[in-house]
Scaffold this active site. Structure first.
Site: not given
Length: 333
Positions: A85-87, A90
């Protein structure tokens, strides 16, 4: 929106009041996303939501240093923590900075062409290993508070996201498509490229302390100290033996991901709280409904679950941060 959440049912953002509403207002203005699930999932515990936002805002958004560089550091942290999710988030935010080619190289699993970018990415990834990401910094020393704060913010946020959200950043995982990534990034470009005044998030904190020495008197320090204080309250959901187990396990942690046959993981029938806290710290993506059900009692609200997961998540962050604090202390002695 509720389908994004695992194990909790946060109130709709439009129902927010008080400090939660104030956080959402700053999110919309300074982050460009007024209903970011990353923060909505913490809304049942405003005392954790506010410093989480403050740490991210004062480091990634308003702290000194290049936004592309800080996004790369956060990307490296998210890769190290196995947080898809965070990859993806960003990658979109790198598009928002205008570095489209860089964002797409990373999306294809390739290294940055620019050597400085590659060093920042590697630094972010290596911060998962306590002590490994210290020196030399791949950025100017005066930017260290913002870069370190960014890395620590996302070591915490990654764990919250992996524990309490699905991996789906956009409906149908549409962010995996290049045109969607680019378009989403462009929609955030004006906000991402606008300067933010440092310190604005500190007004959301109850009684901010100065913070660690590596923060060098910046607004990052009080935000970090407030998050440490808020997450410490989750220890009250564990008995003394369970608290000691969490501390000892984190002290011996070398930054690795635990094996599937994790001998030190407590049985969910005997110590479900300690099990959840340790999973949140070291392998939050492995928390299951069975783990949560084994722990939950009638008195265990969403507020309690957020506190327990946040306590475990921050135990790992604190272990990583201790190396930066030790280094800062040596520099000033």
């Amino acid at each position: 929106m509720s389908t994004l959440f695992r194990f909790t049912e946060p109130l709709p953002p439009e129902a927010a009041t008080g400090r939660v509403a104030e956080v959402y207002e700053q999110l919309a203005r300074d982050f460009g996303i007024d209903r970011a699930a990353t923060f909505v999932v913490l809304s049942s515990a405003p005392e954790i939501l506010a410093p989480t936002w403050a740490l991210m805002r004062e480091s990634l958004i308003a702290g000194p240093g290049d936004r592309t560089g800080k996004e790369l550091a956060a990307y490296g942290v998210s890769r190290a923590n196995k947080c898809p999710f965070c990859v993806d988030a960003h990658t979109v935010l790198l598009h928002a900075t205008g570095d489209h080619a860089l964002a797409e190289r990373l999306a294809r699993g390739r290294q940055p062409e620019d050597e400085e970018h590659a060093r920042v990415l590697a630094w972010g990834r290596h911060t998962r290993v306590p002590g490994a990401g210290l020196m030399p910094y791949p950025f100017p020393r005066e930017h260290a508070p913002a870069y370190i704060g960014t890395a620590l913010a996302f070591h915490f946020i990654n764990r919250i996201v992996s524990a309490l959200l699905t991996e789906r950043l956009l409906p149908g995982n549409a962010q995996r498509l290049r045109p969607v990534r680019s378009l989403a990034g462009r929609s955030l470009a004006r906000t991402v490229r606008r300067s933010a005044v440092p310190g604005a998030a500190l007004a959301l904190l109850a009684d901010p302390a100065p913070g660690p020495a590596w923060a060098a008197g910046t607004a990052v320090g009080p935000a970090y100290a407030a998050l440490r204080s808020a997450t410490a309250a989750g220890a009250g959901l564990l008995d003394a033996d369970e608290q000691a187990l969490v501390r000892e396990t984190l002290w011996d942690w070398d930054g690795s991901h635990p094996p599937l046959a994790w001998a030190g993981l407590p049985d969910r029938r005997e110590h479900p709280g300690a099990r959840l806290a340790l999973l949140a710290a070291l392998a939050p993506y492995r928390i299951t409904q069975e783990d949560v059900t084994a722990w939950r009692r009638p008195e265990h609200t969403d507020h309690c679950l957020v506190h327990l997961v946040a306590h475990g998540a921050f135990a790992a962050v604190d272990r990583i941060e201790s190396s930066f604090s030790l280094h800062a202390a040596r520099e000033t002695s």
